[in-house]
Design a protein around this motif. Structure first.
Motif, PDB file in Angstrom:
ATOM      1  N   MET A 181       0.817  -1.211   0.000  1.00 45.55           N
ATOM      2  CA  MET A 181       0.000   0.000   0.000  1.00 45.55           C
ATOM      3  C   MET A 181       0.855   1.268   0.000  1.00 45.55           C
ATOM      4  O   MET A 181       0.347   2.364  -0.250  1.00 45.55           O
ATOM      5  N   ASN A 184       2.692   3.472  -4.094  1.00 49.09           N
ATOM      6  CA  ASN A 184       2.343   4.708  -4.810  1.00 49.09           C
ATOM      7  C   ASN A 184       2.881   5.954  -4.120  1.00 49.09           C
ATOM      8  O   ASN A 184       3.091   6.983  -4.774  1.00 49.09           O
ATOM      9  N   HIS A 189       2.232   7.485  -8.096  1.00 46.15           N
ATOM     10  CA  HIS A 189       1.262   6.855  -8.992  1.00 46.15           C
ATOM     11  C   HIS A 189       1.741   6.804 -10.440  1.00 46.15           C
ATOM     12  O   HIS A 189       0.955   6.516 -11.343  1.00 46.15           O
ATOM     13  N   PHE A 376      -6.200  -6.877  -7.528  1.00 46.76           N
ATOM     14  CA  PHE A 376      -6.101  -5.803  -6.540  1.00 46.76           C
ATOM     15  C   PHE A 376      -4.825  -4.992  -6.765  1.00 46.76           C
ATOM     16  O   PHE A 376      -4.850  -3.754  -6.762  1.00 46.76           O
ATOM     17  N   LEU A 377      -3.706  -5.686  -6.970  1.00 44.18           N
ATOM     18  CA  LEU A 377      -2.426  -5.001  -7.157  1.00 44.18           C
ATOM     19  C   LEU A 377      -2.451  -4.137  -8.420  1.00 44.18           C
ATOM     20  O   LEU A 377      -1.996  -2.984  -8.403  1.00 44.18           O
ATOM     21  N   GLU A 379      -5.083  -2.921 -10.043  1.00 38.51           N
ATOM     22  CA  GLU A 379      -6.018  -1.801  -9.901  1.00 38.51           C
ATOM     23  C   GLU A 379      -5.439  -0.700  -9.014  1.00 38.51           C
ATOM     24  O   GLU A 379      -5.701   0.488  -9.223  1.00 38.51           O
ATOM     25  N   MET A 380      -4.632  -1.091  -8.033  1.00 40.87           N
ATOM     26  CA  MET A 380      -4.030  -0.104  -7.142  1.00 40.87           C
ATOM     27  C   MET A 380      -2.888   0.644  -7.840  1.00 40.87           C
ATOM     28  O   MET A 380      -2.791   1.873  -7.763  1.00 40.87           O
ATOM     29  N   LYS A 382      -2.040   0.572 -11.239  1.00 39.48           N
ATOM     30  CA  LYS A 382      -2.347   1.038 -12.604  1.00 39.48           C
ATOM     31  C   LYS A 382      -1.076   1.220 -13.449  1.00 39.48           C
ATOM     32  O   LYS A 382      -0.809   2.298 -13.993  1.00 39.48           O
TER      33      LYS A 382
END
Length: 568
Positions: A181, A184, A189, A376-377, A379-380, A382
Motif C-alpha cells: 500500500m 504509490n 502513482h 487488486f495489485l 487496480e491499485m 495502474k
C-alpha cells in the motif's frame, strides 16, 4: 527520458532458474540468480543454471544482484555467477542475508576449492538509496519467506516495480506484514512497468488469504496421532513451518526440524525475538528415534525433498528410522513436473507399516497470489505495462485473462520467453524485441560445466534407448568393408533370437554403407559426416522396427590406407 530494457535469462516456462536483467540508462540490475536441481542425479546432471554469457559480456555495467524472496531456486547459482564476476553486491533483506550466509557458509566451491565470499548488503524496507544512477526503494511483501522484499526502480519515465510473489495480507505479524500500500507513495502513482510472479493465476479465483492458513489442519491430525508425526515440506515454506512450530508449542509437543538451513534461520528469529513463544519444546537430531510423540519436520528444496524422503523411507538415513505408529503428512501441493516423484513417495510410504498418511488438501493454498490478489495489485498501481514471470506459459496466459477482467489492456501484458529482450524509450514500448539464444548450463557430478541441449539429448537417448557401437575397417583399393564389429549396451536383452536379429541388421547396414562409400569414392566426394549420418538413420529405422528403440549410434570408420578424397 529513460532507456529501459528487460532481458530474461531464465525462469520462464520452467520452475526455477529465475534470472532477469533490468537495464536503466546503461546500468544493469540483476534480479535473482536462480537454479534448478533435478530430483535425481539423472544423466550426470546435478544442477542447471542460467547461461551467464551475456552477463559476462556486460559485466562492467552491472550494479548489483537483487534477491527479494530468498528461496534456493532464486539464489542457488550465485556461486557460479561469482566465477564470472566476483564481489558484485548482493542486495537482500536481513533474513535473506541469514539464509544466504547459512547456505554458503557450508558450501565448498568445487571449482576454486574455497568458500565463495559473497558481498551481501542488507536493504532497509521503505528506505530509498542510490544504486548506480537509479534510486531504489525496497518494500515488504507477504509470502512464504518472512521479510521478503519487492523493489521499486525509479526512472524519469515512471517506476519499474518488481515483486517475486505476494498475497494481499492483513497479517499483523511483523514477519509477514506487507507494504504494497506504500508503493504509490514512492512512485507518485507514475508506474511504468510491473514485473510480477504469476503465482496461482488461473488456479485460484479469489484472494489467497485466509485460505493459506494451516494451523487448524495440523491441530486436527495431532489430536488422534498415536506416535510421531513426520511432516514433509519445502524449506522455503517458512510460513508453514513457523505455523507448525506455534501449533506444537500450544500443545506442548516436542519438535525437530530436520534441516540445517532452517535451524539456523530459526535460531536467528528466536534470538532477535521474532518468535515470541517460549513454550517451544525442541529435540536434536540424535533424539529423533528415541521420541514417541515428537513432530519431525523434514525439509528440502522442491527438487531435493523427494530424494531425502526416499532415503528415510528406505531406511538409509543414519539418524531417522520409520516406526509403525508414525503419521506421515506431505504438507505441500503438487508442483507441475513433480507428479511422478510425489506419487513414488506416497507409494513407498504405503509399503511401510505407516497407516496414517496425509496430503495437504487443495483447499489450503500456498502463500502465493491468486486472481483477486493480482487484480487488486493492478487496480491499485495502474501500471502502463505488465510482465508476468516465474512460471509456465500457461500460467502467464491465465494471468493475462485475470487482469484484463479488471480493465487492463491485453496488449500491455507482455508474455516473454527466456532470451527475449524488451525495450522502453520515453515511457513507450519499442515495437521490435531482441532475442538472444541461451543454452542452459549443466553442472555435472564432478563439478564440471557441460553446455548444450544436444549433449543432454544424447544422454537422455542413451538412458532410455541404449547405445550401439559400430567399428568399420574400409579398404580403398578393394572398395569394401574388410572388417567390422559391433556391440550394444542397454538396447535389449541379448539372447539367441535378439542376437540373430541384430546380426541381420548390421549385415544389411554393411551392404548399404559399402554401396554408399564406393559410390562416393568414385565421385571423389567422400564425406565422413554424411556416411555416419546415413549409418545412424539406417540403424535407427531398423532398431525401432524390431525393438521399439532408437539407440544412440556411435560409429568409427578406419581406412586401411590414407585416402586423399576425404573431406576435412
Amino acid at each position: 527520458m529513460s532507456k529501459i530494457e528487460f532481458f530474461v535469462l531464465g525462469g520462464l516456462d520452467e520452475h526455477g532458474k529465475d534470472c532477469y536483467a533490468l537495464t536503466i540508462n546503461g546500468d544493469i540490475y540483476i534480479i535473482n540468480c536462480g537454479i534448478i536441481t533435478p530430483p535425481s542425479i539423472s544423466l550426470g546432471v546435478k544442477k542447471i543454471i542460467p547461461d551467464f554469457t551475456w552477463i559476462n559480456q556486460n559485466k562492467r555495467a552491472i550494479k548489483g544482484i537483487f534477491v527479494g524472496t530468498p528461496s534456493y531456486d532464486r539464489f542457488g547459482s550465485l556461486e557460479f555467477f561469482y566465477e564470472f564476476i566476483p564481489n558484485v553486491p548482493i542486495y537482500v533483506s536481513n533474513i535473506g542475508a541469514v539464509i544466504l550466509n547459512t547456505y554458503f557458509s557450508k558450501k565448498i566451491n568445487k571449482h576454486n576449492h574455497h568458500q565463495p565470499k559473497l558481498n551481501i548488503r542488507t536493504l532497509e524496507p521503505l528506505k530509498t538509496e542510490r544504486i548506480g544512477t537509479v534510486m531504489v526503494t525496497p518494500f515488504r511483501i507477504s509470502n512464504c519467506i518472512p521479510r521478503s522484499l519487492g523493489l521499486i526502480f525509479n526512472t524519469s519515465d515512471g517506476a519499474v516495480i518488481y515483486i517475486d510473489d505476494f498475497i494481499v495480507s492483513s497479517n499483523k505479524n511483523t514477519l509477514f506484514e506487507d507494504e504494497i500500500m506504500y508503493i504509490n507513495k514512492f512512485t507518485n502513482h507514475k508506474n511504468l512497468l510491473l514485473i510480477v510472479g504469476a503465482g496461482l493465476a488461473g488456479r485460484s479465483k479469489g484472494f489467497t488469504n485466509p485460505h493459506h492458513r494451516v494451523a487448524a489442519y495440523f491441530e486436527n491430525i495431532m489430536i488422534d496421532a498415536p506416535g510421531r508425526i513426520l511432516v514433509a515440506c519445502y524449506d522455503h515454506d517458512v510460513y508453514k513451518i513457523l505455523g507448525l512450530l506455534q501449533t506444537t508449542a500450544n500443545k506442548n509437543i516436542p519438535i525437530n526440524i530436520y534441516s540445517h538451513t532452517f535451524v539456523e534461520l530459526f535460531n536467528y528469529l528466536n534470538q532477535n525475538n521474532y518468535i515470541g513463544n517460549h513454550k517451544l519444546l525442541t529435540i536434536d537430531d540424535t533424539k529423533i528415534d528415541e521420541s514417541t510423540n515428537a513432530v519431525i519436520v523434514i525439509t528440502g528444496t522442491s527438487q531435493r525433498l523427494f530424494p531425502k524422503l526416499e532415503k528415510i523411507i528406505n531406511d538409509d538415513d543414519p539418524k531417522f528410522h520409520i516406526k509403525d505408529d508414525d503419521t506421515f503428512i506431505f504438507a505441500e501441493g503438487t508442483i507441475s513436473g513433480f507428479e511422478v516423484f510425489e506419487a513414488e513417495v506416497f507409494d513407498n510410504v504405503a509399503r511401510t507399516n505407516i497407516n496414517r498418511i496425509y496430503k495437504l488438501p487443495r483447499e489450503i493454498l500456498p502463500v502465493s497470489a491468486s486472481n483477486e490478489d493480482h487484480k487488486f495489485l493492478v487496480e491499485m498501481l495502474k501500471p502502463k505495462y505488465i510482465i508476468p514471470v516465474s512460471g509456465l506459459y500457461m500460467d502467464f496466459i491465465e494471468y493475462q485473462k485475470a487482469v484484463i477482467q479488471s480493465g487492463f489492456a491485453k496488449q500491455n501484458v507482455l508474455i516473454l520467453e527466456n532470451g527475449r529482450n524488451v525495450s522502453f524509450s520515453n515511457g513507450e514500448l519499442e515495437p521490435k524485441t531482441k532475442f538472444v539464444n541461451l543454452e542452459s548450463q549443466y553442472i555435472g557430478t564432478q563439478g564440471v560445466l557441460d553446455v548444450g541441449a544436444s549433449s543432454m539429448f544424447e544422454r537422455d537417448q542413451m538412458k532410455d534407448n541404449g547405445v550401439v557401437l559400430l567399428n568399420f575397417l574400409y579398404s580403398k583399393e578393394e572398395k569394401i568393408i574388410k572388417k567390422f564389429n559391433y556391440d550394444t549396451v542397454g538396447v535389449t536383452n541379448i539372447n539367441d533370437t535378439n542376437r540373430s536379429i541384430i546380426n541381420g541388421i548390421i549385415e544389411e547396414c554393411n551392404k548399404t554403407i559399402n554401396t554408399i562409400m564406393s559410390s562416393a569414392i568414385e565421385k571423389n566426394a567422400l564425406d565422413i559426416k554424411e556416411i555416419k549420418m546415413a549409418i545412424r538413420k539406417f540403424v535407427d529405422k531398423h532398431f525401432e522396427k524390431k525393438f521399439n528403440k532408437k539407440p544412440l549410434v556411435l560409429t568409427t570408420i578406419i581406412f586401411a590406407k590414407n585416402h586423399k578424397h576425404i573431406k576435412q
